[in-house]
Design a protein around this motif. Structure first.
Motif, PDB file in Angstrom:
ATOM      1  N   GLY A 166       2.688  15.029  -4.315  1.00 43.46           N
ATOM      2  CA  GLY A 166       1.313  14.786  -4.736  1.00 43.46           C
ATOM      3  C   GLY A 166       1.245  13.797  -5.883  1.00 43.46           C
ATOM      4  N   ASP A 167       2.067  14.001  -6.899  1.00 49.76           N
ATOM      5  CA  ASP A 167       2.066  13.107  -8.053  1.00 49.76           C
ATOM      6  C   ASP A 167       2.664  11.748  -7.705  1.00 49.76           C
ATOM      7  OD1 ASP A 167       0.891  15.044  -9.553  1.00 49.76           O
ATOM      8  OD2 ASP A 167       2.621  15.463 -10.831  1.00 49.76           O
ATOM      9  N   ILE A 168       3.668  11.731  -6.842  1.00 45.07           N
ATOM     10  CA  ILE A 168       4.278  10.458  -6.451  1.00 45.07           C
ATOM     11  C   ILE A 168       3.262   9.573  -5.738  1.00 45.07           C
ATOM     12  CG2 ILE A 168       5.965   9.412  -4.879  1.00 45.07           C
ATOM     13  CD1 ILE A 168       7.816  11.810  -5.536  1.00 45.07           C
ATOM     14  N   VAL A 169       2.557  10.137  -4.773  1.00 47.04           N
ATOM     15  CA  VAL A 169       1.563   9.367  -4.014  1.00 47.04           C
ATOM     16  C   VAL A 169       0.427   8.914  -4.919  1.00 47.04           C
ATOM     17  CG1 VAL A 169      -0.140   9.505  -2.147  1.00 47.04           C
ATOM     18  CG2 VAL A 169       2.161  10.451  -1.810  1.00 47.04           C
ATOM     19  N   ALA A 170      -0.055   9.804  -5.786  1.00 43.95           N
ATOM     20  CA  ALA A 170      -1.160   9.456  -6.678  1.00 43.95           C
ATOM     21  C   ALA A 170      -0.748   8.392  -7.689  1.00 43.95           C
ATOM     22  CB  ALA A 170      -1.666  10.705  -7.395  1.00 43.95           C
ATOM     23  N   ALA A 171       0.463   8.505  -8.254  1.00 43.32           N
ATOM     24  CA  ALA A 171       0.921   7.522  -9.233  1.00 43.32           C
ATOM     25  C   ALA A 171       1.119   6.156  -8.589  1.00 43.32           C
ATOM     26  CB  ALA A 171       2.214   7.995  -9.889  1.00 43.32           C
ATOM     27  N   MET A 172       1.633   6.145  -7.345  1.00 45.11           N
ATOM     28  CA  MET A 172       1.823   4.875  -6.656  1.00 45.11           C
ATOM     29  C   MET A 172       0.469   4.232  -6.354  1.00 45.11           C
ATOM     30  SD  MET A 172       4.304   2.911  -5.818  1.00 45.11           S
ATOM     31  CE  MET A 172       5.752   3.955  -5.608  1.00 45.11           C
ATOM     32  N   ALA A 173      -0.510   5.027  -5.930  1.00 43.48           N
ATOM     33  CA  ALA A 173      -1.845   4.494  -5.663  1.00 43.48           C
ATOM     34  C   ALA A 173      -2.454   3.907  -6.931  1.00 43.48           C
ATOM     35  CB  ALA A 173      -2.737   5.591  -5.097  1.00 43.48           C
ATOM     36  N   ASN A 174      -2.225   4.553  -8.059  1.00 42.33           N
ATOM     37  CA  ASN A 174      -2.734   4.050  -9.336  1.00 42.33           C
ATOM     38  C   ASN A 174      -2.119   2.703  -9.685  1.00 42.33           C
ATOM     39  OD1 ASN A 174      -2.305   3.869 -12.502  1.00 42.33           O
ATOM     40  ND2 ASN A 174      -4.119   5.131 -12.182  1.00 42.33           N
ATOM     41  N   ALA A 175      -0.810   2.572  -9.480  1.00 38.10           N
ATOM     42  CA  ALA A 175      -0.127   1.320  -9.784  1.00 38.10           C
ATOM     43  C   ALA A 175      -0.647   0.185  -8.908  1.00 38.10           C
ATOM     44  CB  ALA A 175       1.379   1.484  -9.606  1.00 38.10           C
ATOM     45  N   PHE A 176      -0.865   0.482  -7.632  1.00 42.44           N
ATOM     46  CA  PHE A 176      -1.389  -0.545  -6.729  1.00 42.44           C
ATOM     47  C   PHE A 176      -2.828  -0.903  -7.077  1.00 42.44           C
ATOM     48  CE2 PHE A 176       2.410  -0.020  -4.385  1.00 42.44           C
ATOM     49  CZ  PHE A 176       2.493  -1.049  -3.458  1.00 42.44           C
ATOM     50  N   ASP A 177      -3.608   0.083  -7.485  1.00 38.89           N
ATOM     51  CA  ASP A 177      -4.997  -0.181  -7.872  1.00 38.89           C
ATOM     52  C   ASP A 177      -5.057  -1.109  -9.084  1.00 38.89           C
ATOM     53  OD1 ASP A 177      -7.927   0.455  -7.682  1.00 38.89           O
ATOM     54  OD2 ASP A 177      -7.534   1.264  -9.680  1.00 38.89           O
ATOM     55  N   ARG A 178      -4.195  -0.861 -10.055  1.00 43.02           N
ATOM     56  CA  ARG A 178      -4.174  -1.699 -11.246  1.00 43.02           C
ATOM     57  C   ARG A 178      -3.707  -3.118 -10.923  1.00 43.02           C
ATOM     58  NH1 ARG A 178      -1.787   1.339 -16.488  1.00 43.02           N
ATOM     59  NH2 ARG A 178      -2.476  -0.674 -17.379  1.00 43.02           N
ATOM     60  N   ALA A 179      -2.903  -3.239  -9.868  1.00 43.21           N
ATOM     61  CA  ALA A 179      -2.456  -4.564  -9.430  1.00 43.21           C
ATOM     62  C   ALA A 179      -3.494  -5.257  -8.549  1.00 43.21           C
ATOM     63  CB  ALA A 179      -1.143  -4.448  -8.681  1.00 43.21           C
ATOM     64  N   GLY A 180      -4.574  -4.549  -8.214  1.00 38.04           N
ATOM     65  CA  GLY A 180      -5.592  -5.109  -7.340  1.00 38.04           C
ATOM     66  C   GLY A 180      -5.098  -5.303  -5.926  1.00 38.04           C
ATOM     67  N   HIS A 181      -4.236  -4.389  -5.489  1.00 42.80           N
ATOM     68  CA  HIS A 181      -3.620  -4.521  -4.169  1.00 42.80           C
ATOM     69  C   HIS A 181      -3.851  -3.226  -3.390  1.00 42.80           C
ATOM     70  CE1 HIS A 181      -0.934  -6.760  -1.549  1.00 42.80           C
ATOM     71  NE2 HIS A 181      -0.249  -5.657  -1.305  1.00 42.80           N
ATOM     72  N   PRO A 182      -4.086  -3.294  -2.082  1.00 43.48           N
ATOM     73  CA  PRO A 182      -4.300  -2.073  -1.305  1.00 43.48           C
ATOM     74  C   PRO A 182      -3.105  -1.122  -1.411  1.00 43.48           C
ATOM     75  CG  PRO A 182      -4.909  -3.993  -0.009  1.00 43.48           C
ATOM     76  CD  PRO A 182      -4.227  -4.509  -1.243  1.00 43.48           C
ATOM     77  N   ALA A 183      -3.387   0.139  -1.593  1.00 46.68           N
ATOM     78  CA  ALA A 183      -2.317   1.132  -1.736  1.00 46.68           C
ATOM     79  C   ALA A 183      -1.623   1.361  -0.401  1.00 46.68           C
ATOM     80  CB  ALA A 183      -2.887   2.444  -2.259  1.00 46.68           C
ATOM     81  N   PRO A 184      -0.329   1.628  -0.427  1.00 48.91           N
ATOM     82  CA  PRO A 184       0.378   1.952   0.810  1.00 48.91           C
ATOM     83  C   PRO A 184      -0.047   3.319   1.326  1.00 48.91           C
ATOM     84  CG  PRO A 184       1.806   2.267  -1.090  1.00 48.91           C
ATOM     85  CD  PRO A 184       0.543   1.657  -1.605  1.00 48.91           C
ATOM     86  N   SER A 185       0.245   3.574   2.566  1.00 51.92           N
ATOM     87  CA  SER A 185      -0.062   4.875   3.134  1.00 51.92           C
ATOM     88  C   SER A 185       0.816   5.943   2.497  1.00 51.92           C
ATOM     89  CB  SER A 185       0.177   4.870   4.643  1.00 51.92           C
ATOM     90  OG  SER A 185       1.568   4.742   4.917  1.00 51.92           O
TER      91      SER A 185
END
Length: 227
Positions: free
Chosen positions: A21-40
């Motif tokens: 749960g935390d891994i997926v959420a943290a990765m989505a946050n990093a991609f959001d800050r990069a302005g890039h679509p989050a991976p599945s």
């Protein structure tokens, strides 16, 4: 005649604890800050086990090295915040019977326990503190000090620190990176059925663990066969 020492080395995320749960959420946050679509979710869990500096470029190969480096730090910041919010024990719970199995193996004088993980030393220490696990492990190999899995450096260091031969050790993990690392180091690999890679992908495993309570018997079978 004294029995040779044995070494049981565990992966952490997806093997001892469920931190998806935390891994997926943290990765989505990093991609959001990069302005890039989050991976599945599946793509993110597919890189668990790799060090972040290898995992993020694999998920976003079209981005440049500077962005990748920033995303590593953004991921770490988000992960720390999520862990602080829920507490490490709640955000990364132990899998069923993991603690009981560690306790039983630790009680065997000839059996040493270790960890080989893509987590940082800081992350592992926080997890160990939350679950009171540090007392079980005599060797802990983390991403700060080694090349990313599947390079065998983590296992080679664990063997060197404990003086245990590769044939008297096992690596337990949930990913093909754990398997490939073990095979490269000449250490038997035990896959787990509950982790982040499809169990069918864990070909070449000496055994597949479907319940932690099976582990002592599986270890006996592996080492008796190698004797």
């Amino acid at each position: 005649m004294t029995a040779p020492l044995k070494l049981v080395i565990f992966d952490v995320d997806g093997t001892l604890v469920d931190s998806q749960g935390d891994i997926v959420a943290a990765m989505a946050n990093a991609f959001d800050r990069a302005g890039h679509p989050a991976p599945s979710r599946e793509a993110t869990l597919g890189i668990v086990g790799l060090s972040l500096d290898k995992a993020i470029p694999r998920l976003a190969p079209e981005l440049g090295p500077e962005t990748h480096s920033a995303m590593v730090e953004w991921y770490k910041d988000a992960y720390v915040a999520l862990r602080a919010q829920a507490g490490a024990a709640a955000s990364s719970p132990l899998y069923p019977y993991a603690l009981e199995t560690l306790t039983a193996l630790h009680a065997q004088p000839e059996t040493l326990l270790g960890v080989a993980t893509g987590k940082s030393r800081r992350g592992l220490d926080k997890l160990f503190e939350a679950h009171d696990l540090a007392r079980y492990f005599v060797t802990c190999q983390v991403s700060d000090h080694h090349p990313s899995k599947p390079h065998p450096a983590m296992l080679q260091a664990a063997l060197s620190e404990t003086g245990v031969e590769a044939r008297d050790a096992v690596m337990i993990g949930d990913t093909t990176y754990d398997r490939d690392m073990a095979l490269a180091a000449g250490v038997p690999f035990i896959g787990v059925s509950w982790g982040y890679h499809d169990v069918d992908a864990l070909t070449g495993a000496a055994a597949i663990l479907r319940d932690f309570r099976e582990l002592p018997g599986i270890l006996t079978n592996i080492w008796e066969a190698a004797a």
